[in-house]
Design an enzyme around this catalytic site. Structure first.
Site, PDB file in Angstrom:
ATOM      1  N   GLU A 321       0.806  -1.226   0.000  1.00 19.14           N
ATOM      2  CA  GLU A 321       0.000   0.000   0.000  1.00 19.14           C
ATOM      3  C   GLU A 321       0.841   1.278   0.000  1.00 19.14           C
ATOM      4  O   GLU A 321       0.658   2.140   0.863  1.00 19.14           O
ATOM      5  CB  GLU A 321      -0.907   0.015   1.245  1.00 19.14           C
ATOM      6  CG  GLU A 321      -1.852  -1.145   1.303  1.00 19.14           C
ATOM      7  CD  GLU A 321      -2.687  -1.164   2.598  1.00 19.14           C
ATOM      8  OE1 GLU A 321      -3.841  -1.583   2.515  1.00 19.14           O
ATOM      9  OE2 GLU A 321      -2.173  -0.754   3.664  1.00 19.14           O
TER      10      GLU A 321
HETATM   11  C1  TNX Z   1      -4.045  -3.652   4.961  1.00 20.35           C
HETATM   12  S1  TNX Z   1      -2.505  -6.167   4.936  1.00 20.35           S
HETATM   13  C2  TNX Z   1      -2.807  -3.453   5.513  1.00 20.35           C
HETATM   14  C3  TNX Z   1      -2.702  -3.016   6.912  1.00 20.35           C
HETATM   15  C4  TNX Z   1      -4.053  -2.858   7.540  1.00 20.35           C
HETATM   16  C5  TNX Z   1      -4.907  -4.019   7.104  1.00 20.35           C
HETATM   17  C6  TNX Z   1      -6.212  -4.140   7.792  1.00 20.35           C
HETATM   18  C7  TNX Z   1      -1.440  -5.095   4.620  1.00 20.35           C
HETATM   19  C8  TNX Z   1      -0.214  -5.596   4.036  1.00 20.35           C
HETATM   20  N1  TNX Z   1      -1.667  -3.804   4.877  1.00 20.35           N
HETATM   21  O1  TNX Z   1      -1.967  -1.826   6.994  1.00 20.35           O
HETATM   22  O2  TNX Z   1      -3.906  -2.840   8.922  1.00 20.35           O
HETATM   23  O3  TNX Z   1      -5.125  -3.898   5.725  1.00 20.35           O
HETATM   24  O4  TNX Z   1      -6.735  -5.426   7.601  1.00 20.35           O
END
Ligand code: TNX
Length: 546
Positions: A321
């Site tokens: 992300e």
């Molecule tokens: C996505 S899973 C994220 C986290 C959040 C999560 C909530 C991932 C690699 N990154 O930063 O906490 O969703 O489920």
């Protein structure tokens, strides 16, 4: 008869005889290297059940040296490989980089109990099955065990849990408790998500502001904190004693807001966010690969963090992300960060987005985005803010290529699908306890929708991971618990249990698909040990708890 063991053993037979363990029963080890696992077993049985067995005495391999009047041990542990050739060896890779064999045997006859394996770890896994059998067969302070023979081994080498210690900081004692839970279900990896937008949880002496400033907070007004080098050493050793490898994650280049608070000179010139309209905002800022100070920072961090996790052959570099970052910048960042990890003698693991860079066959990508865009579109869940929607849609579209790309590069995947292994999904099962029903409304991220315990068993890591056709394309599996809604130990345990044994079943058991009624019956037998240990679990009305 099926035995109440989770994960389900590969082969087992039972008969009508039995053997009783009491506080008079002794444990004997036939090889000095098994003294540790045997002593741990005695300690854990006491904590699970209150039953105190007689701790191990070391006997020489040759029976002649056993004094003739010695009482025969009730439980004998030994190095051996009887019957193990019939059990497939584990697919994937281990987080410690070794090829330690975990296959083992356990035999209970009317004469006593024998546990064997080619390595101390294998014997420890066999003793773990024995722990569960003791819990399930407790009668007035003794364990009346059914005669049985189990020969078993894991389907996957990497079986873990990713724990977010940033959004809520979990004190070392609570993390040790999580290690206890992992060990009871033969899970062997604790992946610590040590850094994120809201905090930084590990010491980097050359960058003191990370622990002075970035560690101070968590989500909202929750208390911050970090693990000192000493605390981490203790935690890593505690886990190693239980054959759990702790893998550190330093999340970059996104999810780095806390770094920018501590070291503003590392932040992009213009900080951007998207307002979520609920008091929260999503940062669009990332470490920039084109700046030398970025790399001085990353090197400092790796130099400090890598030696604190001596058992781990891997460093997790995050990579997820990186909102708002150009694709080529993200790829350039991942390539260079990965090279720095390799230069320190470690292998690279990262969230699936790292597959958009140039991975190689030793790299591991953690597949997590199993959200189906079309299904999400059709749903009537919360609608994301207008500015965020295109970013999300774009992210989900690109995500489709990640797993196949990592595999095409010869790398392996860890299966951590949001659908089945994200334990921050709300519980779909009702609890028989009204206070837990209240907590259930509060816990878990709403936009995922609820998941039942049964949902957690109704899938297969190979069949349900895109592009995967054989077990060896997976390193293994990891559940993940993110702590946006979790405020402390009780919340954490309520979301981990009883889901964690289900993840273990998927990672270890060769028996697939899982038969839910039979699994639920085995799960029900776990609660006496949880109760004795003081662990909180969701008292799902779908399970007939003991
Ligand atoms: C996505 S899973 C994220 C986290 C959040 C999560 C909530 C991932 C690699 N990154 O930063 O906490 O969703 O489920």
């Amino acid at each position: 008869m099926s035995l109440p063991v989770i994960p389900a053993p590969t082969t087992m037979t039972t008969s009508h005889e039995s053997f009783t363990l009491s506080s008079e029963s002794a444990v004997a080890v036939q090889s000095p290297e098994l003294a540790g696992p045997a002593a741990l077993f005695v300690r854990e049985v006491r904590l699970d059940t209150g039953l105190t067995l007689v701790p191990p005495v070391i006997r020489d391999r040759t029976a002649a040296t056993v004094p003739p009047d010695a009482t025969p041990a009730a439980v004998t542990v030994l190095i051996g490989d009887e019957g193990l050739d019939d059990i497939p060896s584990a697919a994937g890779v281990r987080a410690d980089g070794s090829d330690v064999d975990e296959r083992h045997g356990l035999e209970i006859t009317s004469e006593g109990v024998r546990v064997w394996g080619p390595t101390p770890e294998a014997v420890h896994r066999g003793l773990t099955s024995l722990r569960q059998l003791i819990t399930a067969h407790l009668q007035d302070g003794t364990a009346v065990l059914p005669a049985a023979r189990i020969v078993d081994g894991p389907r996957f080498a990497w079986r873990g849990l990713s724990l977010d210690v940033v959004r809520t900081f979990h004190a070392p004692a609570e993390v040790r408790r999580v290690v206890d839970m992992l060990a009871l279900y033969k899970l062997n990896v604790l992946h610590l998500h040590l850094t994120d937008d809201q905090g930084w949880r590990v010491e980097v002496p050359s960058r003191p502001e990370l622990t002075r400033v970035a560690a101070a907070g968590a989500i909202g007004d929750r208390p911050g904190g970090y693990y000192s080098t000493h605390e981490l050493a203790e935690l890593v050793a505690y886990a190693a004693d239980r054959y759990v490898t702790v893998v550190p994650e330093i999340d970059m280049p996104g999810h780095t807001s806390a770094v920018f608070t501590a070291y503003p000179e590392l932040a992009p010139a213009e900080l951007r966010t998207i307002d979520l309209g609920n008091g929260n905002a999503i940062p669009l800022n990332a470490l920039e690969p084109g700046r030398p100070e970025t790399w001085a920072f990353v090197e400092d961090v790796l130099d400090a963090v890598v030696p604190q996790f001596p058992q781990s052959a891997y460093v997790h570099i995050g990579g997820d992300e990186a909102w708002g970052m150009a694709d080529e910048d993200h790829a350039a960042f991942v390539d260079k960060a990965a090279a720095l990890v390799r230069a320190r003698g470690k292998r690279v693991v990262g969230w699936q987005e790292i597959a958009r860079a140039n991975l190689g066959p030793d790299d591991v990508a953690q597949y997590w985005i199993s959200i189906d865009l079309d299904a999400a579109d059709a749903g009537n869940g919360p609608v994301p803010p207008k500015d965020l929607l295109p970013i999300l849609v774009e992210h989900l579209r690109k995500a489709k290529g990640d797993a196949p790309k990592a595999l095409a590069a010869g790398g392996r995947l860890i299966a951590s699908p949001t659908t089945w292994l994200y334990f921050d999904r709300p519980h779909g099962d009702a609890s028989s306890d009204p206070a837990q029903e209240e907590a259930r409304q509060r816990l878990g991220l709403e936009f995922y929708g609820p998941a039942t315990l049964r949902d957690g068993l109704d899938w297969d890591p190979v069949e349900d991971t895109p592009g995967v056709t054989s077990t060896d394309q997976l390193a293994g599996i990891e559940a993940a618990i993110w702590c946006e809604t979790i405020t402390g130990p009780d919340d954490l345990e309520l979301m981990l249990l009883p889901r964690l044994p289900g993840a273990a079943e998927k990672g270890w058991s060769h028996q697939t698909p899982t038969d839910w009624p039979m699994y639920a019956a085995r799960l029900a037998e776990q609660s006496p040990a949880w109760r004795t240990r003081g662990w909180t679990w969701l008292q799902s009305t779908e399970v007939d708890w003991k």
